[in-house]
Design a protein around this motif. Sequence first.
Motif, PDB file in Angstrom:
ATOM      1  N   HIS A 152      -1.850  -8.696   2.363  1.00 24.22           N
ATOM      2  CA  HIS A 152      -0.978  -7.609   2.133  1.00 24.22           C
ATOM      3  C   HIS A 152      -0.856  -6.786   2.973  1.00 24.22           C
ATOM      4  O   HIS A 152       0.168  -6.356   3.542  1.00 24.22           O
ATOM      5  CB  HIS A 152      -1.654  -7.012   0.746  1.00 24.22           C
ATOM      6  CG  HIS A 152      -1.045  -6.117   0.459  1.00 24.22           C
ATOM      7  ND1 HIS A 152      -1.018  -4.621   0.896  1.00 24.22           N
ATOM      8  CD2 HIS A 152       0.077  -5.487  -0.819  1.00 24.22           C
ATOM      9  CE1 HIS A 152      -0.187  -3.650   0.338  1.00 24.22           C
ATOM     10  NE2 HIS A 152       0.408  -4.399  -0.530  1.00 24.22           N
ATOM     11  N   ASP A 153      -1.850  -6.371   3.842  1.00 19.72           N
ATOM     12  CA  ASP A 153      -1.878  -5.393   4.872  1.00 19.72           C
ATOM     13  C   ASP A 153      -1.575  -5.930   6.206  1.00 19.72           C
ATOM     14  O   ASP A 153      -1.675  -7.126   6.610  1.00 19.72           O
ATOM     15  CB  ASP A 153      -3.242  -4.631   4.925  1.00 19.72           C
ATOM     16  CG  ASP A 153      -3.761  -4.070   3.479  1.00 19.72           C
ATOM     17  OD1 ASP A 153      -3.100  -4.138   2.608  1.00 19.72           O
ATOM     18  OD2 ASP A 153      -4.870  -3.438   3.516  1.00 19.72           O
ATOM     19  N   THR A 210      -2.931  -4.709   8.829  1.00 18.59           N
ATOM     20  CA  THR A 210      -3.995  -4.839   9.730  1.00 18.59           C
ATOM     21  C   THR A 210      -5.259  -5.622   8.677  1.00 18.59           C
ATOM     22  O   THR A 210      -5.117  -5.723   7.520  1.00 18.59           O
ATOM     23  CB  THR A 210      -4.751  -3.364   9.867  1.00 18.59           C
ATOM     24  OG1 THR A 210      -4.540  -2.527   8.705  1.00 18.59           O
ATOM     25  CG2 THR A 210      -3.594  -2.611  10.771  1.00 18.59           C
ATOM     26  N   ARG A 262      -8.977  -3.425   5.944  1.00 13.56           N
ATOM     27  CA  ARG A 262      -9.350  -3.247   4.289  1.00 13.56           C
ATOM     28  C   ARG A 262      -9.772  -4.390   3.584  1.00 13.56           C
ATOM     29  O   ARG A 262     -10.581  -4.543   2.734  1.00 13.56           O
ATOM     30  CB  ARG A 262      -8.181  -2.490   3.696  1.00 13.56           C
ATOM     31  CG  ARG A 262      -8.547  -2.108   2.044  1.00 13.56           C
ATOM     32  CD  ARG A 262      -7.180  -1.541   1.568  1.00 13.56           C
ATOM     33  NE  ARG A 262      -6.103  -2.395   1.289  1.00 13.56           N
ATOM     34  CZ  ARG A 262      -5.799  -3.296   0.433  1.00 13.56           C
ATOM     35  NH1 ARG A 262      -6.588  -2.857  -0.686  1.00 13.56           N
ATOM     36  NH2 ARG A 262      -4.744  -3.821   0.373  1.00 13.56           N
ATOM     37  N   THR A 263      -9.107  -5.730   3.844  1.00 16.81           N
ATOM     38  CA  THR A 263      -9.380  -6.843   2.781  1.00 16.81           C
ATOM     39  C   THR A 263      -9.893  -7.773   3.645  1.00 16.81           C
ATOM     40  O   THR A 263     -10.223  -9.100   3.000  1.00 16.81           O
ATOM     41  CB  THR A 263      -7.848  -7.233   2.545  1.00 16.81           C
ATOM     42  OG1 THR A 263      -7.160  -7.726   3.687  1.00 16.81           O
ATOM     43  CG2 THR A 263      -7.248  -6.228   1.663  1.00 16.81           C
ATOM     44  N   LYS A 299       6.877  -8.789   5.342  1.00 16.62           N
ATOM     45  CA  LYS A 299       6.235  -7.686   5.634  1.00 16.62           C
ATOM     46  C   LYS A 299       6.503  -7.304   7.138  1.00 16.62           C
ATOM     47  O   LYS A 299       6.996  -8.069   7.853  1.00 16.62           O
ATOM     48  CB  LYS A 299       4.485  -7.787   5.750  1.00 16.62           C
ATOM     49  CG  LYS A 299       4.345  -7.788   3.924  1.00 16.62           C
ATOM     50  CD  LYS A 299       4.126  -6.456   3.370  1.00 16.62           C
ATOM     51  CE  LYS A 299       3.322  -6.392   2.283  1.00 16.62           C
ATOM     52  NZ  LYS A 299       3.556  -5.032   1.671  1.00 16.62           N
ATOM     53  N   GLY A 335       1.957  -2.918  11.469  1.00 12.03           N
ATOM     54  CA  GLY A 335       1.332  -1.524  11.407  1.00 12.03           C
ATOM     55  C   GLY A 335       2.508  -0.479  11.877  1.00 12.03           C
ATOM     56  O   GLY A 335       2.231   0.767  11.239  1.00 12.03           O
TER      57      GLY A 335
END
Length: 205
Positions: A23-24, A26, A29-30, A84, A87
Amino acid sequence: ALGVDFLELDVHLSRDGELVVLHDPTLDRTTTGTGPVRDRTLAELRTLRLKDKDGKLTEETIPTLNEVLALPAPSTLRFLVEIKVDGQRARYPEIEEKVLATLERHGVPPRAIVMAFEPETLRRIRQLKPEVTAGALYSKRRLERMGSTVERELAELSKLGVGFVGLHQALVSPEVINQARQAGLLLGVWTVNEAPAMERIVSRG
């Protein structure tokens, strides 16, 4: 087993040009990694482990789009594939070509909606493979940044040849639903995780 109609996933490019599902933009987070996805090769990304929703480590690693599409699945399952950006909100080079080629390899295009927030990405999808359904995504913040409204954007989507629009639930009103219908757009609403919100959206058709 759950009777799911759609599988939604997000795609980034690794440093060596491989499509990875995360998802991100970067890793912090995951996963157990840090920094931008685009700075790591696929081999480096393979060394990382994914975290669950509570931040606990799992045994899972970051999959590629090719691996996800190779999993056994019902022939009726449809795919919502979001392309996507990194960043810095920069588009990945040739990611549209890579996504479409991977979908084609698995015979998925008739069941796929390729989505993005960026109009440039949608235009590229339409140029490369007009028979694939393109999907435009909007949040309230995105519209504010564009200096636009959801009504204005819906009116423009038919010119792009877009067949799907994904809206944050805060943007969905009876008027917007009617406008999407009149434009012939399939409307998706996100992220609806609570029963009252589900009931409200379903009751509006």
